[in-house]
Design an enzyme around this catalytic site. Structure first.
Site, PDB file in Angstrom:
ATOM      1  N   LYS A  29       0.834  -1.213   0.000  1.00 15.45           N
ATOM      2  CA  LYS A  29       0.000   0.000   0.000  1.00 15.45           C
ATOM      3  C   LYS A  29       0.865   1.257   0.000  1.00 15.45           C
ATOM      4  O   LYS A  29       0.604   2.195  -0.745  1.00 15.45           O
ATOM      5  CB  LYS A  29      -0.899  -0.021   1.246  1.00 15.45           C
ATOM      6  N   ASN A  30       1.900   1.251   0.846  1.00 11.30           N
ATOM      7  CA  ASN A  30       2.677   2.481   1.031  1.00 11.30           C
ATOM      8  C   ASN A  30       3.647   2.753  -0.120  1.00 11.30           C
ATOM      9  O   ASN A  30       4.329   3.773  -0.124  1.00 11.30           O
ATOM     10  CB  ASN A  30       3.421   2.445   2.366  1.00 11.30           C
ATOM     11  N   CYS A 124      -5.336  12.105  12.001  1.00  7.41           N
ATOM     12  CA  CYS A 124      -6.032  10.842  11.870  1.00  7.41           C
ATOM     13  C   CYS A 124      -5.997  10.262  13.268  1.00  7.41           C
ATOM     14  O   CYS A 124      -5.526  10.905  14.194  1.00  7.41           O
ATOM     15  CB  CYS A 124      -5.368   9.929  10.843  1.00  7.41           C
ATOM     16  N   ARG A 129      -1.002  14.704  11.544  1.00 13.83           N
ATOM     17  CA  ARG A 129       0.036  14.283  10.598  1.00 13.83           C
ATOM     18  C   ARG A 129       0.763  15.539  10.126  1.00 13.83           C
ATOM     19  O   ARG A 129       0.249  16.307   9.312  1.00 13.83           O
ATOM     20  CB  ARG A 129      -0.584  13.518   9.421  1.00 13.83           C
ATOM     21  N   ASP A 312       4.047   0.044  12.142  1.00 12.97           N
ATOM     22  CA  ASP A 312       2.803  -0.597  11.683  1.00 12.97           C
ATOM     23  C   ASP A 312       2.625  -2.002  12.245  1.00 12.97           C
ATOM     24  O   ASP A 312       1.507  -2.508  12.274  1.00 12.97           O
ATOM     25  CB  ASP A 312       2.780  -0.682  10.153  1.00 12.97           C
ATOM     26  N   ILE A 334       7.131   6.531  16.851  1.00 14.98           N
ATOM     27  CA  ILE A 334       6.791   7.221  15.594  1.00 14.98           C
ATOM     28  C   ILE A 334       5.469   7.993  15.704  1.00 14.98           C
ATOM     29  O   ILE A 334       5.401   9.160  15.346  1.00 14.98           O
ATOM     30  CB  ILE A 334       6.700   6.223  14.405  1.00 14.98           C
ATOM     31  N   ARG A 404      -8.924  -0.710   4.293  1.00 16.77           N
ATOM     32  CA  ARG A 404      -7.978   0.256   3.711  1.00 16.77           C
ATOM     33  C   ARG A 404      -6.605  -0.373   3.500  1.00 16.77           C
ATOM     34  O   ARG A 404      -5.802   0.137   2.722  1.00 16.77           O
ATOM     35  CB  ARG A 404      -7.834   1.478   4.631  1.00 16.77           C
TER      36      ARG A 404
HETATM   37  C1  UD1 Z   1       5.067   6.087   8.609  1.00 13.22           C
HETATM   38  C2  UD1 Z   1       6.232   5.136   8.865  1.00 13.22           C
HETATM   39  C3  UD1 Z   1       6.364   4.205   7.699  1.00 13.22           C
HETATM   40  C4  UD1 Z   1       5.031   3.485   7.513  1.00 13.22           C
HETATM   41  C5  UD1 Z   1       3.903   4.493   7.326  1.00 13.22           C
HETATM   42  C6  UD1 Z   1       2.537   3.848   7.216  1.00 13.22           C
HETATM   43  C7  UD1 Z   1       8.335   5.590   9.973  1.00 13.22           C
HETATM   44  C8  UD1 Z   1       9.502   6.483  10.103  1.00 13.22           C
HETATM   45  N1  UD1 Z   1       7.436   5.922   9.045  1.00 13.22           N
HETATM   46  O1  UD1 Z   1       5.335   6.812   7.426  1.00 13.22           O
HETATM   47  O2  UD1 Z   1       7.413   3.280   7.906  1.00 13.22           O
HETATM   48  O3  UD1 Z   1       5.092   2.617   6.425  1.00 13.22           O
HETATM   49  O4  UD1 Z   1       3.874   5.358   8.458  1.00 13.22           O
HETATM   50  O5  UD1 Z   1       1.891   3.742   8.399  1.00 13.22           O
HETATM   51  O6  UD1 Z   1       8.222   4.610  10.677  1.00 13.22           O
HETATM   52  N2  UD1 Z   1       6.928  14.109  10.704  1.00 13.22           N
HETATM   53  C9  UD1 Z   1       7.097  15.437  11.008  1.00 13.22           C
HETATM   54  N3  UD1 Z   1       7.025  16.328   9.971  1.00 13.22           N
HETATM   55  C10 UD1 Z   1       6.822  15.973   8.677  1.00 13.22           C
HETATM   56  C11 UD1 Z   1       6.654  14.600   8.391  1.00 13.22           C
HETATM   57  C12 UD1 Z   1       6.717  13.695   9.424  1.00 13.22           C
HETATM   58  O7  UD1 Z   1       7.284  15.814  12.149  1.00 13.22           O
HETATM   59  O8  UD1 Z   1       6.787  16.841   7.795  1.00 13.22           O
HETATM   60  C13 UD1 Z   1       7.010  13.119  11.794  1.00 13.22           C
HETATM   61  C14 UD1 Z   1       5.727  12.305  11.962  1.00 13.22           C
HETATM   62  O9  UD1 Z   1       4.799  12.952  12.787  1.00 13.22           O
HETATM   63  C15 UD1 Z   1       6.239  11.017  12.550  1.00 13.22           C
HETATM   64  C16 UD1 Z   1       7.616  10.872  11.907  1.00 13.22           C
HETATM   65  O10 UD1 Z   1       8.001  12.163  11.461  1.00 13.22           O
HETATM   66  O11 UD1 Z   1       6.402  11.128  13.929  1.00 13.22           O
HETATM   67  C17 UD1 Z   1       7.661   9.901  10.761  1.00 13.22           C
HETATM   68  O12 UD1 Z   1       6.701  10.309   9.810  1.00 13.22           O
HETATM   69  P1  UD1 Z   1       6.663   9.743   8.339  1.00 13.22           P
HETATM   70  O13 UD1 Z   1       7.733   8.721   8.160  1.00 13.22           O
HETATM   71  O14 UD1 Z   1       6.621  10.876   7.394  1.00 13.22           O
HETATM   72  O15 UD1 Z   1       5.257   9.056   8.350  1.00 13.22           O
HETATM   73  P2  UD1 Z   1       4.642   8.228   7.209  1.00 13.22           P
HETATM   74  O16 UD1 Z   1       5.100   8.681   5.871  1.00 13.22           O
HETATM   75  O17 UD1 Z   1       3.196   8.182   7.498  1.00 13.22           O
END
Ligand code: UD1
Length: 453
Positions: A29-30, A124, A129, A312, A334, A404
């Protein structure tokens, strides 16, 4: 869908059956969602194979269509996306609000048109986010970023390569900035880039479209901007998080499951932890096998970016540890709110306390059936695992989350020996001996046409 449908449709899981057999996981999915968004960057036709049949993909397809793309589904998990006809750079709130990953269209629209207007992702259930790293990155690439009526408006007369150092290895920001930079003028370097296999898959897809990217899978990604990208045919990597959920299903039911067609290195974080609890883990070529044991040991884990233990798989792992012989400590680093599902496991007899970012999981000898609700995708996976191992028949609502992320869940579980049906009707529906014959049996709903491969 009427507003109560999500409550009425439930999974009914009969506990006590071992999961046994093998399965080839669906596409990730990701990776699939940002790759679909990335197709915006070319004027040709993109043919994607191994696209998971999940509702998030339907939402992303609808977003692309709303921008003017043509999206066709072919049997067997193939999507054909023709982005030549895209004539809008404004993503609609009604669709974007359903899917955090839809923010990926921002980088792609900026990269193709020099303008993107995309509603700011709200929170969410896992918490707000943040997208600050995405936005700072766009600015570094020469874009102006404004917030107008709740939407991020990103504009650039010319997107220009730059060096962007991320403060954290964000998966979302790394993908989005790659999309914005592939057609930029000059070279971009993303430092402290995320290492996740899904990031590598997005980069490999962009390369298949003609992009010049090196260093994907390391913390420094280099992109040499090209003027145009072309259509391509591409197969998405298997979903390591879905695979991990089924492997934990083998462990929690004392079963024996092999996932095939996947590089076991993608699940090294899970494999190490499972082995330390006493489960037998065997990696061979492109398959990974887990055999459960009658009793397993507790373990302390901390979620971390790849290749650490994935956030996850934290909820399904906690379900497994709820039945360990001793107390485990699970730290979530995370997403702040990723323990919301614990209250549902408590209703099944688990003994878990959460303080701050750590769950203290004291193993109990057995879990019991209950009526529970999945608050997010992977929490849904955790509740399904708990139900498979529990005594009695558990009803799980919140399928709108589970659908989802998990393709053909009940069919795949049934193929591995579980007794799981999807049901609709007025709750409660579980036949209980003390309720005699007055209970109406649920209507079975078959949501998908295609059988799992
Ligand atoms: C995250 C997971 C990813 C997983 C996906 C689906 C990690 C590092 N990332 O990715 O492995 O496949 O969820 O559930 O484990 N953040 C900020 N500012 C930003 C972007 C992110 O502070 O602009 C923070 C987020 O709040 C979070 C961390 O950075 O605490 C990691 O976020 P990110 O990796 O971007 O999240 P996803 O892409 O959703």
């Amino acid at each position: 869908m009427d507003s109560l449908e999500g409550l009425r449709t439930r999974l009914i899981v009969e506990g006590g059956h071992r999961l046994e057999g093998s399965l080839a996981p669906p596409g990730a999915k990701n990776a699939a969602l940002p790759i679909m968004a990335a197709s915006i960057l070319c004027e040709g036709e993109v043919v994607l194979h191994r696209v998971p049949r999940i509702t998030d993909v339907d939402v992303m397809a609808a977003i692309l269509e709303s921008l003017g793309a043509r999206v066709r589904e072919q049997p067997g998990g193939t999507l054909v996306i023709d982005a030549a006809s895209i004539n809008s750079n404004i993503a609609p709130y009604a669709l974007v609000s359903k899917l955090n990953a839809s923010f990926d269209v921002t980088g792609a629209l900026l990269g193709r048109f020099g303008r993107a207007e995309v509603p700011l992702p709200g929170g969410c259930v896992l918490g707000p986010r943040a997208v600050d790293m995405h936005l700072h990155g766009f600015e570094a690439l020469g874009a102006n970023v404004d917030l107008e009526h709740g939407s991020v408006v990103v504009t650039a007369s010319q997107v220009s390569g730059a060096t962007i150092a991320l403060s954290k290895p964000s998966v979302g920001a790394t993908k989005n900035l790659m999309l914005a930079a592939v057609r930029a003028h000059g070279q971009t370097t993303i430092e402290n880039a995320a290492l996740e296999p899904e990031v590598v898959d997005v980069a490999d897809f962009l390369v298949a479209m003609g992009a010049k990217i090196t260093g994907q899978g390391t913390s420094t990604i280099r992109i040499e901007g090209v003027r145009k990208l072309h259509g391509c045919e591409y197969t998405i990597i298997p979903d390591r998080l879905v695979a991990g959920t089924y492997l934990l299903g083998a462990a929690i039911t004392r079963g024996d499951v092999t996932v095939t067609g996947l590089d076991p290195a993608m699940l090294s974080g899970l494999s190490e932890v499972l082995a330390s609890t006493g489960a037998a883990v065997e990696a061979k070529g492109v398959s990974l096998r887990v055999q459960g044991v009658p009793a397993w040991k507790p373990v302390d884990i901390t979620t971390a970016p790849y290749p650490g233990f994935p956030t996850d798989l934290q909820p399904p792992m906690v379900a497994y540890l709820a039945l360990a012989k001793g107390t485990s400590h699970v730290e979530e680093t995370i997403f702040d709110a990723r323990f919301v599902y614990v209250s549902e496991l408590l209703r099944m007899g688990a003994d878990i306390t959460v303080s701050g970012r750590t769950a203290h999981v004291s193993g109990v000898p057995k879990l019991k059936d209950a009526v529970v609700a999945a608050p997010d995708i992977r929490a849904g996976g955790a509740l399904v695992l708990a139900a498979l191992a529990a005594e009695g028949t558990t009803e799980i609502s919140g399928l709108e989350y589970i659908d989802r992320g998990y393709e053909f869940l009940e069919e795949r579980l049934a193929a591995l020996g579980a007794t799981v049906v999807r049901a609709s009707g007025v709750a409660p529906v579980t036949p209980r001996p003390d309720m005699g014959n007055t209970v109406k049996l649920p209507k079975i709903v078959t949501p998908f046409r295609v059988q799992p491969s």
